[in-house]
Design a protein around this motif. Structure first.
Motif, PDB file in Angstrom:
ATOM      1  N   PRO A 124       0.741  -1.327  -0.142  1.00  0.00           N
ATOM      2  CA  PRO A 124       0.099   0.349   0.274  1.00  0.00           C
ATOM      3  C   PRO A 124       1.201   1.758   0.193  1.00  0.00           C
ATOM      4  O   PRO A 124       2.014   1.478   1.125  1.00  0.00           O
ATOM      5  CB  PRO A 124      -0.827   0.017   1.722  1.00  0.00           C
ATOM      6  CG  PRO A 124      -0.811  -1.677   1.619  1.00  0.00           C
ATOM      7  CD  PRO A 124       0.613  -1.907   1.372  1.00  0.00           C
ATOM      8  N   GLY A 125       0.826   2.343  -0.482  1.00  0.00           N
ATOM      9  CA  GLY A 125       1.134   3.364  -0.771  1.00  0.00           C
ATOM     10  C   GLY A 125       1.369   4.325   0.885  1.00  0.00           C
ATOM     11  O   GLY A 125       2.333   4.591   0.227  1.00  0.00           O
ATOM     12  N   ALA A 126      -0.281   3.623   1.600  1.00  0.00           N
ATOM     13  CA  ALA A 126       0.186   4.352   2.580  1.00  0.00           C
ATOM     14  C   ALA A 126       1.148   3.390   3.572  1.00  0.00           C
ATOM     15  O   ALA A 126       1.444   4.113   4.825  1.00  0.00           O
ATOM     16  CB  ALA A 126      -1.326   3.929   3.547  1.00  0.00           C
ATOM     17  N   SER A 127       2.004   2.722   3.531  1.00  0.00           N
ATOM     18  CA  SER A 127       3.227   2.392   4.008  1.00  0.00           C
ATOM     19  C   SER A 127       4.562   3.038   3.873  1.00  0.00           C
ATOM     20  O   SER A 127       5.770   3.061   4.088  1.00  0.00           O
ATOM     21  CB  SER A 127       3.243   1.006   3.737  1.00  0.00           C
ATOM     22  OG  SER A 127       2.843   0.071   3.804  1.00  0.00           O
ATOM     23  N   LEU A 128       4.353   3.951   2.653  1.00  0.00           N
ATOM     24  CA  LEU A 128       5.749   5.279   2.491  1.00  0.00           C
ATOM     25  C   LEU A 128       5.040   6.355   3.440  1.00  0.00           C
ATOM     26  O   LEU A 128       3.782   6.895   3.436  1.00  0.00           O
ATOM     27  CB  LEU A 128       5.210   5.658   1.050  1.00  0.00           C
ATOM     28  CG  LEU A 128       6.742   6.944   0.932  1.00  0.00           C
ATOM     29  CD1 LEU A 128       7.861   5.771   0.397  1.00  0.00           C
ATOM     30  CD2 LEU A 128       6.189   7.307  -0.330  1.00  0.00           C
ATOM     31  N   SER A 129       6.616   6.736   4.111  1.00  0.00           N
ATOM     32  CA  SER A 129       6.677   8.326   5.131  1.00  0.00           C
ATOM     33  C   SER A 129       7.360   9.242   4.511  1.00  0.00           C
ATOM     34  O   SER A 129       8.727   8.383   4.741  1.00  0.00           O
ATOM     35  CB  SER A 129       6.312   7.736   6.337  1.00  0.00           C
ATOM     36  OG  SER A 129       7.948   7.244   6.627  1.00  0.00           O
ATOM     37  N   TRP A 130       7.329  10.513   4.604  1.00  0.00           N
ATOM     38  CA  TRP A 130       8.234  11.400   4.704  1.00  0.00           C
ATOM     39  C   TRP A 130       8.570  11.634   5.633  1.00  0.00           C
ATOM     40  O   TRP A 130       8.086  12.412   6.839  1.00  0.00           O
ATOM     41  CB  TRP A 130       8.673  11.652   3.432  1.00  0.00           C
ATOM     42  CG  TRP A 130       7.081  12.525   3.560  1.00  0.00           C
ATOM     43  CD1 TRP A 130       7.112  13.330   4.134  1.00  0.00           C
ATOM     44  CD2 TRP A 130       6.470  13.601   1.960  1.00  0.00           C
ATOM     45  NE1 TRP A 130       6.058  13.593   3.816  1.00  0.00           N
ATOM     46  CE2 TRP A 130       5.444  14.105   2.552  1.00  0.00           C
ATOM     47  CE3 TRP A 130       7.210  13.277   0.708  1.00  0.00           C
ATOM     48  CZ2 TRP A 130       4.889  15.033   1.240  1.00  0.00           C
ATOM     49  CZ3 TRP A 130       6.216  14.205  -0.095  1.00  0.00           C
ATOM     50  CH2 TRP A 130       5.141  14.864  -0.049  1.00  0.00           C
ATOM     51  N   THR A 131       9.992  12.577   5.239  1.00  0.00           N
ATOM     52  CA  THR A 131      10.326  13.917   6.757  1.00  0.00           C
ATOM     53  C   THR A 131      10.687  14.751   5.518  1.00  0.00           C
ATOM     54  O   THR A 131      12.035  14.946   5.221  1.00  0.00           O
ATOM     55  CB  THR A 131      11.483  12.616   8.134  1.00  0.00           C
ATOM     56  OG1 THR A 131      10.856  12.143   8.713  1.00  0.00           O
ATOM     57  CG2 THR A 131      11.852  14.277   8.545  1.00  0.00           C
ATOM     58  N   PRO A 132      10.361  15.624   5.881  1.00  0.00           N
ATOM     59  CA  PRO A 132      10.117  16.943   4.570  1.00  0.00           C
ATOM     60  C   PRO A 132      10.655  18.324   6.000  1.00  0.00           C
ATOM     61  O   PRO A 132      11.647  18.347   6.808  1.00  0.00           O
ATOM     62  CB  PRO A 132       9.153  17.916   4.137  1.00  0.00           C
ATOM     63  CG  PRO A 132       8.115  16.570   4.934  1.00  0.00           C
ATOM     64  CD  PRO A 132       9.003  15.980   6.341  1.00  0.00           C
ATOM     65  N   VAL A 133      12.060  18.992   4.669  1.00  0.00           N
ATOM     66  CA  VAL A 133      13.298  19.635   5.251  1.00  0.00           C
ATOM     67  C   VAL A 133      12.588  21.356   3.973  1.00  0.00           C
ATOM     68  O   VAL A 133      12.817  20.028   2.730  1.00  0.00           O
ATOM     69  CB  VAL A 133      14.037  19.718   5.494  1.00  0.00           C
ATOM     70  CG1 VAL A 133      14.220  19.067   6.520  1.00  0.00           C
ATOM     71  CG2 VAL A 133      14.459  19.139   4.137  1.00  0.00           C
ATOM     72  N   CYS A 134      12.432  21.666   4.264  1.00  0.00           N
ATOM     73  CA  CYS A 134      12.549  23.077   3.356  1.00  0.00           C
ATOM     74  C   CYS A 134      13.095  24.668   4.149  1.00  0.00           C
ATOM     75  O   CYS A 134      13.267  24.989   5.110  1.00  0.00           O
ATOM     76  CB  CYS A 134      11.632  23.558   3.322  1.00  0.00           C
ATOM     77  SG  CYS A 134      11.083  25.197   1.690  1.00  0.00           S
TER      78      CYS A 134
END
Length: 436
Positions: free
Chosen positions: A360-370
């Motif tokens: 499932p796509g819901a198994s992908l997580s991220w930690t963004p930076v900007c």
């Protein structure tokens, strides 16, 4: 848009179990227990008393839920023909899911028991397992079959299956999952960035509810001006109209559904400048003087990315776990010159592998930076760390401000949680980034 690939993959699947009318809690169901052939014992039929519990009865889509399957009483008996030693019994079983999410969860228990006399009933056991919530709504959990493995003095399996069809399994627990908040993807585009007072500007509003009335209005900072028209969104959610801009205070145009603009039902403002024309009489100036006029023309909102392929780390077969990686760096340039901020939204499809097996796509997580480049007019805010999924999540944004604009660098570390015993192979998904 980027393509993500991970080595390994898979998903749980099994016949769905109907919800039934049994209240949640401890349940009892007829069971047929088949002892190992080596024991020389007849099958044992009788009721199994069981209870299923979950650690989180109100999860969000993408959360991992721990399931506990407790068998308080079983018709199965000690198959070894002598006293079964302590800590020689290992249970394993299945929990059936139905409703908003279907399938099954594998549960296992520790090798822990008191001695069991010859011919006596096997003791109560507790088994646990986990699954990822993939759909909002109510999901029912019912007990399925279970196996009682004795390791001393021989390795023997007693297999117990419900006597009824899986669809008749009694519901022992329920959970109600909520969907992740959805991003507002409404947007507005102008045919021209400026015009003289009273000029009509072509306005296109996209991402609205099909058939809804969409208001297109001028804005001066956070307040609306007198410039306003209404259009109807077509079957694709697009509304098109010409807006006469007469108010010289107008610095932007917004679009929204309902009685007033809101962050959930409105678009971010598109910058617009009213360029006043000086009358000929006013243009006359005393001898030896000159009128000097400079115009700063607004630009657009754009982004670039470094590369279109993201390769995640490999995970060993059987163990599963986290496959880490990083998106290609995205550079956002905001040269519109108005007070509008922007949002960068990411969505990911399911990961597809050999034979059509999916993660499932819901198994992908991220930690963004900007980060904002030096000299930028506004600061950049990274989105929250968490699940990306098919519903979408914010990667980065800037607020509405006067002045607004600048150059911004956006990045994110990503992690795919690969289930245990996922079939070997390469699994691929598409991550789409939308800037508005």
């Amino acid at each position: 848009m980027a393509v993500l690939a991970a080595t390994a993959g898979g998903a749980l699947s099994a016949p769905a179990a109907a919800e039934g009318d049994t209240p949640v809690g401890q349940v009892e169901f007829p069971t047929h227990c088949l002892p190992p052939q080596e024991a020389g014992l007849p099958p044992a039929d009788g009721p199994t008393t069981a209870r299923i519990t979950v650690d989180n009865p109100a999860p969000q889509v993408g959360d991992t839920v721990t399931v506990t399957y407790q068998v308080a009483r079983t018709p199965a008996v000690n198959p070894v023909g002598a006293e079964l030693p302590a800590d020689a019994l290992t249970p394993a079983g299945r929990v059936l899911l139905s409703g908003a999410q279907s399938g099954e969860v594998t549960v296992v228990g520790a090798q822990r028991n008191d001695p069991v006399p010859a011919g006596a009933a096997l003791p109560a056991v507790t088994m646990t397992g986990t699954f990822t919530v993939t759909a909002p709504g109510q999901t029912s959990l019912a007990p399925g079959g279970y196996t009682l493995h004795t390791s001393q003095p021989l390795g023997l399996d007693t297999v117990c299956t419900p006597a009824a069809e899986p669809s008749a399994a009694p519901v022992s627990a329920r959970l109600t999952a909520s969907a992740l908040p959805t991003a507002n993807l409404r947007s507005v585009f102008l045919g021209a960035p400026s015009g003289k007072p009273g000029a009509k500007v072509a306005v296109t509003a996209a991402g609205f509810t099909p058939g809804s009335a969409v208001t297109l209005a001028g804005r001066a900072g956070a307040a609306e001006t007198a410039d306003r028209v209404t259009a109807t969104a077509d079957a694709w959610g697009v509304a098109v109209a010409e807006l006469p801009v007469k108010d010289k205070a107008t610095t932007a145009v917004v679009a929204y559904e309902g009685a007033a603009w809101s962050a959930r039902q409105g678009s971010g403002p598109a910058a617009y400048a009213v360029v006043d024309v000086v009358p000929a009489a006013a243009a006359a100036v005393p001898t030896a003087t000159q009128r000097v006029t400079a115009t700063v023309e607004p630009g657009g909102l754009a982004m670039t990315q470094t590369g279109e392929d993201i390769t995640l780390g490999a995970v060993p077969y059987g163990d599963g776990g986290a496959a880490p990686g990083r998106i290609g760096t995205v550079t956002v340039t905001d040269a519109r010159g108005g007070p509008a901020g922007w949002s960068l939204i990411g969505k990911v499809t399911d990961f597809t592998g050999p034979g059509g097996v999916r993660i499932p796509g819901a198994s992908l997580s991220w930690t963004p930076v900007c980060a904002a480049a030096p000299g930028s007019a506004t600061a950049c805010t990274a989105g929250s760390a968490g699940v990306v999924g098919p519903e979408g999540a914010v990667l980065a944004s800037t607020p509405d401000a006067a002045p607004a604009g600048g150059t911004f660098t956006v990045d994110a570390a990503v992690t795919l949680q690969v289930p245990r015993y996922t079939a070997p192979g390469a699994y691929t998904a598409v991550l789409t980034l939308t800037l508005s």
